[in-house]
Design a protein around this motif. Structure first.
Motif, PDB file in Angstrom:
ATOM      1  N   GLY A 132       0.788  -1.219   0.000  1.00 34.23           N
ATOM      2  CA  GLY A 132       0.000   0.000   0.000  1.00 34.23           C
ATOM      3  C   GLY A 132       0.820   1.269   0.000  1.00 34.23           C
ATOM      4  N   SER A 133       2.107   1.186   0.347  1.00 34.20           N
ATOM      5  CA  SER A 133       2.955   2.379   0.306  1.00 34.20           C
ATOM      6  C   SER A 133       3.601   2.483  -1.071  1.00 34.20           C
ATOM      7  N   THR A 134       4.000   3.678  -1.440  1.00 37.75           N
ATOM      8  CA  THR A 134       4.522   3.916  -2.776  1.00 37.75           C
ATOM      9  C   THR A 134       6.046   3.821  -2.806  1.00 37.75           C
ATOM     10  N   GLU A 135       6.584   3.697  -4.016  1.00 35.59           N
ATOM     11  CA  GLU A 135       8.034   3.582  -4.154  1.00 35.59           C
ATOM     12  C   GLU A 135       8.739   4.881  -3.773  1.00 35.59           C
ATOM     13  N   MET A 136       8.140   6.014  -4.074  1.00 33.67           N
ATOM     14  CA  MET A 136       8.768   7.282  -3.748  1.00 33.67           C
ATOM     15  C   MET A 136       8.539   7.710  -2.294  1.00 33.67           C
ATOM     16  N   ALA A 137       7.565   7.127  -1.638  1.00 32.54           N
ATOM     17  CA  ALA A 137       7.314   7.414  -0.223  1.00 32.54           C
ATOM     18  C   ALA A 137       7.028   6.094   0.488  1.00 32.54           C
ATOM     19  N   PRO A 138       8.020   5.215   0.552  1.00 28.29           N
ATOM     20  CA  PRO A 138       7.775   3.875   1.098  1.00 28.29           C
ATOM     21  C   PRO A 138       7.648   3.874   2.616  1.00 28.29           C
ATOM     22  N   VAL A 139       6.951   2.880   3.112  1.00 22.76           N
ATOM     23  CA  VAL A 139       6.916   2.576   4.545  1.00 22.76           C
ATOM     24  C   VAL A 139       7.494   1.181   4.700  1.00 22.76           C
ATOM     25  N   TYR A 140       8.540   1.076   5.527  1.00 22.36           N
ATOM     26  CA  TYR A 140       9.209  -0.215   5.673  1.00 22.36           C
ATOM     27  C   TYR A 140       9.103  -0.671   7.128  1.00 22.36           C
ATOM     28  N   GLY A 141       8.656  -1.903   7.327  1.00 20.65           N
ATOM     29  CA  GLY A 141       8.559  -2.449   8.678  1.00 20.65           C
ATOM     30  C   GLY A 141       7.733  -1.595   9.602  1.00 20.65           C
ATOM     31  N   LYS A 142       6.622  -1.027   9.061  1.00 21.76           N
ATOM     32  CA  LYS A 142       5.719  -0.152   9.805  1.00 21.76           C
ATOM     33  C   LYS A 142       6.414   1.093  10.353  1.00 21.76           C
TER      34      LYS A 142
END
Length: 579
Positions: free
Chosen positions: A444-454
């Motif tokens: 659900g997160s984008t490549e340019m604004a990623p969310v990793y490991g919450k």
């Protein structure tokens, strides 16, 4: 009748066959004109593909470009299209297809008319797109005269590229004909290709490239040694090359001397904080005048220097991996020094003479080795301290420095176990951990604004408010990647030639043209050229981050009692510049 049945009357009146030696010889001028006509002749499919390539290169990209650079992009795209079209045309002819007579003439007329009209429209749209893109990044509009410059540069370079290509082709044919006298034709073709490639590679890499790099290296050495030679070594005991330091002033290199000179004093920090500050420590080791120092020895020397200057007695130790020539971003270094009221120590070292783009291309492993070795040397000394007296340990780096800085760790848990925080600004697309975190981002997160490991350890931000995503609760070790959506250094890679990136399928990110589209090969070429403009845009765009590191450090490692008003005040202050 004569013997043999020949009629002497007919024999005497018959027109004799022309003798080869008596045939008229074309004049030199006619031969030159014929040769020129042959060289100017172009296959229709190749010409059409060249035109399409040029049009594609005029579509919106990531950053505004100067008109000469845009001309280069158009020429290279047209040249690539011409080559592809020539290959397609050859395949069609080999299979028996061919345009002849009126059909060929009509196709050329259609191409000429459609090409002229289409080119006018594309140039007009390009002019509009370019100025819209300049509005997005806060740059002045370009005038209509820029289109003329673009066309002239594109035309001249395209003709030159075609001439070089045909010269290479002629060289291959000449070699193949010579070899074909002794071996079968298929073998001669293979040998011709191999010899042409070998000669071209030798001329391009072993001769031209090596000479260019040698010249750049010599120039870089001269720049490295230059920095106001009449300026004396510092007298402050808390910096390298000062009293008690084992590093010599004239061996710090230009960027090392800039780094030491730009250190704010306790008095300057006190004026900002309105409470007594301590002297920040800055340790730095340059390559020196001969450049033959071993990186491992250099890292050990930097850690020893940090210890000798009292760096481990400070509250925060910042291990910085610089860029190719050893540059350290003052906005990053001074942010921590002012936030922590001078109770910090910053250590870095030089690992190359060359500018970052060249260093990245020819010896990127050296940046990784430098980042890993420097951190390991400092971490070893930090680990030997009593646990209750260890300072907070952080790492940082910008651009190529971020590429080297994250190389000391295997992943986010490794960072969480060994450091208290990290700030990587303007990561390159080759950053291994950045690439892994981005690729394995939460659904659900984008490549340019990623969310990793919450967002528990690693977070990404493009502006000051992004650090609170996905939640304001960010405890423990905080690792931050500060990146811009329109930074081509972050988003360019070779796969763009054949693969549409996720960020062009997602909602348009801030600063990116909504009209930008992925075009095979062309998008890779466009972003490659955009990298040359990445530092020519206003702060806050492209590869320029201005005071954004202040907000980043305030989110990653704020001192007790630090407020948002303090961050705004520090971001508004001008960085201390060395004399």
């Amino acid at each position: 009748m004569t013997q043999g049945g020949h009629d002497p009357m007919h024999a005497s009146t018959a027109t004799p066959a022309p003798d080869e030696e008596s045939a008229p010889t074309p004049s030199r001028g006619r031969r030159l004109a014929t040769g020129l006509q042959r060289q100017l002749r172009a296959p229709i499919v190749a010409s059409a593909m060249a035109l399409l390539g040029a049009w594609a290169a005029l579509t919106p990209s990531m950053l505004p470009r100067s008109s000469p650079l845009q001309g280069v992009v158009v020429a290279v795209a047209a040249w690539a299209g011409y080559g592809l079209g020539a290959l397609l045309g050859w395949a069609v002819r080999r299979s028996g297809g061919r345009l002849v007579g009126d059909l060929r003439r009509n196709c050329w007329r259609a191409l000429a008319g459609g090409g002229a009209l289409g080119s006018v429209l594309m140039l007009w749209w390009y002019y509009e797109w370019e100025n819209e893109l300049r509005d997005l990044v806060g740059m002045d509009h370009q005038g209509a005269g820029a289109i003329v410059v673009t066309l002239l540069v594109a035309l001249v370079l395209f003709v030159l590229l075609i001439a070089i290509s045909r010269a290479v082709k002629a060289g291959f044919a000449w070699i193949a004909r010579g070899v074909g006298r002794f071996v079968p034709a298929p073998v001669a073709t293979l040998i011709g290709v191999a010899l042409t490639a070998f000669v071209g590679y030798t001329l391009l890499v072993d001769v031209a490239t090596s000479r260019i790099l040698s010249s750049l290296d010599a120039a870089a050495v001269a720049v490295n040694d230059e920095f106001r030679a009449d300026r004396p070594a510092p007298e402050n005991p808390y910096v390298s090359a000062g009293p008690g330091s084992q590093v010599e002033w004239d061996k710090l290199g230009r960027q090392g001397r800039v780094f030491i000179s730009n250190r704010p004093s306790a008095e300057e920090i006190t004026r900002f904080s309105q409470r007594p500050a301590v002297e920040p420590v800055r340790a730095y080791v340059g390559i020196g005048t001969d450049g033959d120092i071993d990186l491992r020895e250099q890292a050990v020397l930097a850690a020893d220097e940090l210890e000798r200057l009292g760096g481990f007695d400070r509250e925060v130790v910042n291990v910085v991996t610089g860029t190719g020539r050893g540059w350290v971003n003052e906005d990053q270094a001074q942010a921590l020094e002012y936030m922590w009221n001078g109770d910090t120590a910053t250590v870095s070292m030089q690992y190359s003479y060359l500018p970052s783009p060249i260093s990245f291309l020819v010896d990127r492993s050296r940046a990784k080795d430098a980042g890993r070795l420097l951190f390991d040397a400092v971490f070893g000394k930090w680990l030997a301290l009593p646990e209750e007296s260890r300072p907070k340990l952080v790492v940082s780096g910008e651009s190529l420095g971020s590429f080297g800085g994250e190389a000391a760790f295997s992943g986010e848990q490794d960072m969480a176990n060994r450091i208290d925080g990290a700030l990587f600004v303007g990561p390159t697309n080759a950053n291994e951990l950045w690439s892994r975190f981005t690729e394995e981002r939460d659904a659900g997160s984008t490549e340019m604004a990623p969310v990793y490991g919450k967002g528990e350890i690693v977070r990404f931000a493009g502006d000051p408010t992004d650090w609170e995503a996905p939640s304001a609760d960010w405890t423990g070790t905080r690792v931050g990647y500060l990146q811009h959506a329109n930074d081509p250094i972050t988003w360019w890679n070779w796969s763009l030639a054949l693969h549409r990136p996720d960020w062009l399928e997602e909602p348009t990110a801030p600063g990116v043209s909504p009209d930008m589209r992925w075009i095979p090969f062309v998008t890779m070429l466009q972003l490659g050229a955009d990298q040359m403009m990445a530092n020519e845009v206003p702060a806050g765009q492209g590869h320029r981050f201005g005071k954004e590191p202040v907000w980043a450090w305030a989110a990653i490692l704020p001192p007790p009692g630090w407020t948002a008003d303090d961050t705004a005040a520090l971001a508004a202050a001008e960085p201390r510049e060395g004399d």
